[in-house]
Design an enzyme around this catalytic site. Structure first.
Site, mmCIF file in Angstrom:
data_model
loop_
_atom_site.group_PDB
_atom_site.id
_atom_site.type_symbol
_atom_site.label_atom_id
_atom_site.label_comp_id
_atom_site.label_asym_id
_atom_site.label_seq_id
_atom_site.Cartn_x
_atom_site.Cartn_y
_atom_site.Cartn_z
ATOM 1 N N HIS A 65 -1.403 13.650 10.363
ATOM 2 C CA HIS A 65 -1.410 12.188 10.444
ATOM 3 C C HIS A 65 -2.253 11.666 9.279
ATOM 4 C CE1 HIS A 65 -2.343 8.423 13.107
ATOM 5 N NE2 HIS A 65 -1.266 8.232 12.375
ATOM 6 N N ARG A 98 3.743 2.098 21.041
ATOM 7 C CA ARG A 98 3.889 3.464 21.534
ATOM 8 C C ARG A 98 3.256 3.546 22.924
ATOM 9 N NH1 ARG A 98 0.831 6.725 19.660
ATOM 10 N NH2 ARG A 98 -0.352 5.565 18.121
ATOM 11 N N ARG A 142 5.325 -5.473 13.310
ATOM 12 C CA ARG A 142 5.515 -4.493 12.239
ATOM 13 C C ARG A 142 6.467 -4.968 11.151
ATOM 14 N NH1 ARG A 142 2.824 0.710 12.965
ATOM 15 N NH2 ARG A 142 1.874 0.521 15.014
ATOM 16 N N TYR A 198 11.190 0.861 20.872
ATOM 17 C CA TYR A 198 10.177 0.448 19.892
ATOM 18 C C TYR A 198 9.571 1.598 19.096
ATOM 19 C CZ TYR A 198 6.603 -2.538 17.897
ATOM 20 O OH TYR A 198 5.841 -3.258 17.021
ATOM 21 N N ASP A 254 1.262 7.415 6.254
ATOM 22 C CA ASP A 254 1.077 7.780 7.669
ATOM 23 C C ASP A 254 1.090 9.287 7.929
ATOM 24 O OD1 ASP A 254 0.616 6.916 10.333
ATOM 25 O OD2 ASP A 254 2.712 7.220 10.840
ATOM 26 N N CYS A 276 -7.131 1.938 11.383
ATOM 27 C CA CYS A 276 -8.326 2.038 10.525
ATOM 28 C C CYS A 276 -7.977 1.725 9.071
ATOM 29 C CB CYS A 276 -8.941 3.425 10.613
ATOM 30 S SG CYS A 276 -9.918 3.688 12.102
ATOM 31 N N SER A 296 -5.377 5.591 14.208
ATOM 32 C CA SER A 296 -4.550 4.392 14.089
ATOM 33 C C SER A 296 -5.465 3.167 13.983
ATOM 34 C CB SER A 296 -3.652 4.257 15.325
ATOM 35 O OG SER A 296 -2.871 5.417 15.484
ATOM 36 N N LYS A 332 6.595 10.005 14.744
ATOM 37 C CA LYS A 332 5.522 10.708 15.457
ATOM 38 C C LYS A 332 6.078 11.921 16.217
ATOM 39 C CE LYS A 332 2.558 7.410 14.360
ATOM 40 N NZ LYS A 332 1.537 7.626 13.326
HETATM 41 C C1 OXD Z 1 0.037 4.784 14.615
HETATM 42 C C2 OXD Z 1 1.124 4.279 13.762
HETATM 43 O O1 OXD Z 1 -0.142 4.287 15.726
HETATM 44 O O2 OXD Z 1 1.270 4.782 12.638
HETATM 45 O O3 OXD Z 1 -0.661 5.696 14.171
HETATM 46 O O4 OXD Z 1 1.866 3.392 14.194
HETATM 47 MN MN MN Z 2 -0.008 6.478 12.336
#
Ligand code: OXD
Ligand code: MN
Length: 596
Positions: free
Chosen positions: A240, A68, A379, A211, A287, A264, A262, A220
């Site tokens: 989130h 991102r 991913r 991507y 997510d 964690c 993100s 998102k």
């Molecule tokens: C993030 C994801 O970056 O879920 O939070 O990819």
């Molecule tokens: Mn996320």
């Protein structure tokens, strides 16, 4: 709010972007087959060995399109103040003009796909519809997994349902305006990237990247940035957060949503294998959660997504066996390494790396290469339905009634393993002050705090101060006894030598067990300056190797360190000016008073 018909929007977009072809997608198996074959043929997909990884594919992106792009992500509200100090703002008219010039002819020589999708089960009062126009078949296939793609959505929109127009182009036309051809690549994209959101018209325009969250616009962009605005306007919360059901040995269920920044370990917690006998965790989402008050005055949550877009490195049989099981088939892998027998590998999948691989850039790799074989942000994209621990309610239109909300950051210091908020307002303060210590120079000054309120820093579509007020308002609309209880957790506290104090992963069940016992009013807590802490004797530590000193360290509330943190919070809150809710300043004052 959207007055345009899909048909008109598609016609207007085709006029602007000039594709050679328009395909209306329906999410069918035949469509999957056709597009996977197309991508294998043009080299974007490598078909993995069907014996080892049936119906699965590997995509390698352009090395400049691997994540991102937060600095290219914009909130385009008419007033800059409505985007707030945590977002990149652009004037909507200025941005539309610019985007129109970029999208002009951007699909020349390519097929334009029209993808009608639902976030949330079709028929759920909490679901919302979108239509993504994209010139990337990789995006269409990913949308098949991540959302509910269906013609039924189009029928409902045509019958008057609200929808979000989500326009995407990789920005790599195959011809210029004079008909001069450019060669195609296996991962077309553009060096210039814009991920733009228009919260007043609920539109998304994304240019230049193929991507993940830049391009799969249901995730998102719609479910969080536009979703948070819809939630503010309509009285619900787009978060989130992962979503799980915890079941006790007595068969009692607790539904828990948890926000973590993100990287964690959200997916690991969403797929947790409890180490305590008799406890079970079932997965609803990893997510995003959409949370709305119901007629009985409780908060109900759905996962708007239908798939996982998980980070591969670090996912292995030891850390997350459930995820490894989930992706045995029907999976799109992006930027992982390829084994000689046509399977995938990444750092952490196994303890020992294979002797020979092809790395994520397509080059030959061996353990002596001295660099990762898989990209750190590589991913797996796979349907929720394949998860062995999936909860039966994952697809339920009613969602689940929330019992608890967890906030976690990555904190080496200060924040204890678990602390319960005194009440809703204090819980919102905990969410607003989530932060992580910077651990790498690339993130900023090592040791300083990166603030990530509600883990929504890159995802809130409006002024973060107003968002905190919205959380306060939603809580006030609930009967106090119906409000989910709010906890702060921290799996990452370290000792003086920099060693983690808590084993994490499956052992986090011990924290969940204490939370469940609090929800059942089975155990007391001890008040502290920062909230209610467990009485150590109430924690189930059977079979865990942890010393009394480590336990003391993990729960230490150091008043002077917390006072310094309160000073930083004062500085941070000042950024929000008049948008800072007075309740947040009051909570900070209470903290200071308690510390004194
Ligand atoms: C993030 C994801 O970056 O879920 O939070 O990819
Ligand atoms: Mn996320």
């Amino acid at each position: 709010m959207t007055v345009l018909s899909v048909e008109q929007w598609v016609a207007d977009t085709a006029k602007l972007t000039q594709p050679s072809d328009i395909v209306w997608c329906n999410g069918s198996d035949a469509e999957w087959l056709e597009l996977t074959e197309l991508l294998v043929e043009n080299g974007t997909f490598i078909r993995l060995n069907p014996e080892l990884r049936p119906n699965s594919y590997l995509a390698r992106t352009d090395p400049a399109d691997v994540a991102r792009v937060e600095d290219r992500t914009f909130i385009c509200s008419a007033n800059e103040e409505d985007a707030g100090p945590t977002n990149n703002w652009r004037d909507p008219l200025w941005m539309k003009d610019l985007l129109r010039s970029l999208f002009k002819g951007s699909m020349r020589g390519r097929t334009m796909y029209v993808v009608p999708f639902s976030m949330g089960p079709i028929g759920s009062r909490q679901a919302r519809f979108g239509v993504e126009i994209t010139d990337s078949p990789y995006v269409v296939l990913s949308m098949h997994i991540m959302t509910r793609v269906s013609t039924e959505v189009l029928n409902l929109i045509n019958a008057g349902a609200e929808w979000v127009p989500a326009l995407h182009s990789v920005g790599a036309p195959l011809f210029d305006e004079n008909g001069i051809a450019s060669a195609d690549t296996t991962w077309p994209c553009n060096v210039e990237k814009y991920i733009a959101h228009f919260p007043e018209s609920n539109e998304i325009w994304s240019f230049g990247s193929g991507y993940g969250g830049n391009a799969l616009l249901g995730k998102k962009c719609m479910s969080l940035r536009i979703g948070s605005v819809l939630g503010r306007n309509e009285g619900w919360l787009a978060e989130h957060m992962l979503l799980v059901k915890l079941t006790s040995p007595k068969g009692k269920n607790f539904h828990i949503a948890a926000a973590f920044p993100s990287a964690c370990g959200k997916t690991n917690l969403a797929m947790l294998r409890p180490t305590l006998p008799g406890w079970q965790v079932s997965t609803i989402g990893d997510d995003i959660a959409w949370i709305a008050p119901d007629a009985e005055g409780r908060l109900r949550a759905i996962n708007p997504e239908a798939g996982f877009f998980g980070v591969a490195p670090g996912t292995g049989m030891k850390t997350n066996p459930v995820a490894v099981e989930t992706m045995r088939s029907n999976t799109i892998f992006t930027n992982v390494a390829l084994t000689p027998d046509g399977d995938v590998w990444w750092e952490g999948l196994t303890d020992e790396a294979p002797a020979q691989l092809t790395d994520w850039t397509g080059k030959s790799w061996s353990p002596a290469s001295g660099k990762p074989a898989a990209h750190p942000n590589s991913r797996f994209t796979v349907s929720l339905s394949q998860c062995p621990t999936i909860d039966s309610a994952w697809d339920s239109p009613e969602g689940v009634a929330l019992d608890a909300i967890l906030f976690g950051g990555r904190r080496a210091t200060n924040v204890p393993l678990v602390v319960e908020s005194r009440d809703w307002d204090h819980g919102v303060f905990m969410g607003a002050t989530i932060s992580s210590e910077q651990t790498a120079a690339a993130e900023g000054v090592v040791g300083t705090l990166r603030r990530d309120p509600f883990a929504m820093l890159p995802f809130c579509g409006y002024n973060m101060g107003d968002y905190w007020q919205h959380w306060l308002n939603v809580g006030r609309g609930l009967k106090p006894s119906n409000r989910p209880r709010i906890f702060q957790v921290n799996w990452f506290r370290k000792d003086a030598n920099g060693k983690f104090l808590w084993p994490g992963f499956g052992e986090n069940t011990r924290v969940l067990e204490w939370i469940a016992r609090r929800l059942e009013n089975e155990v007391e807590a001890q008040e502290s300056a920062i909230g209610n802490l467990p009485i150590i004797a109430d924690l189930n530590l059977d079979g865990l190797e942890i010393t009394d000193q480590q336990l003391a360290d993990i729960f230490t509330v150091d008043a002077s360190a917390w006072s310094q943190e309160a000073d930083l919070t004062t500085e941070y809150f000042a950024k929000f000016g008049a948008h800072l809710p007075t309740t947040m300043s009051r909570q900070l004052e209470i903290l200071r008073k308690n510390l004194a």
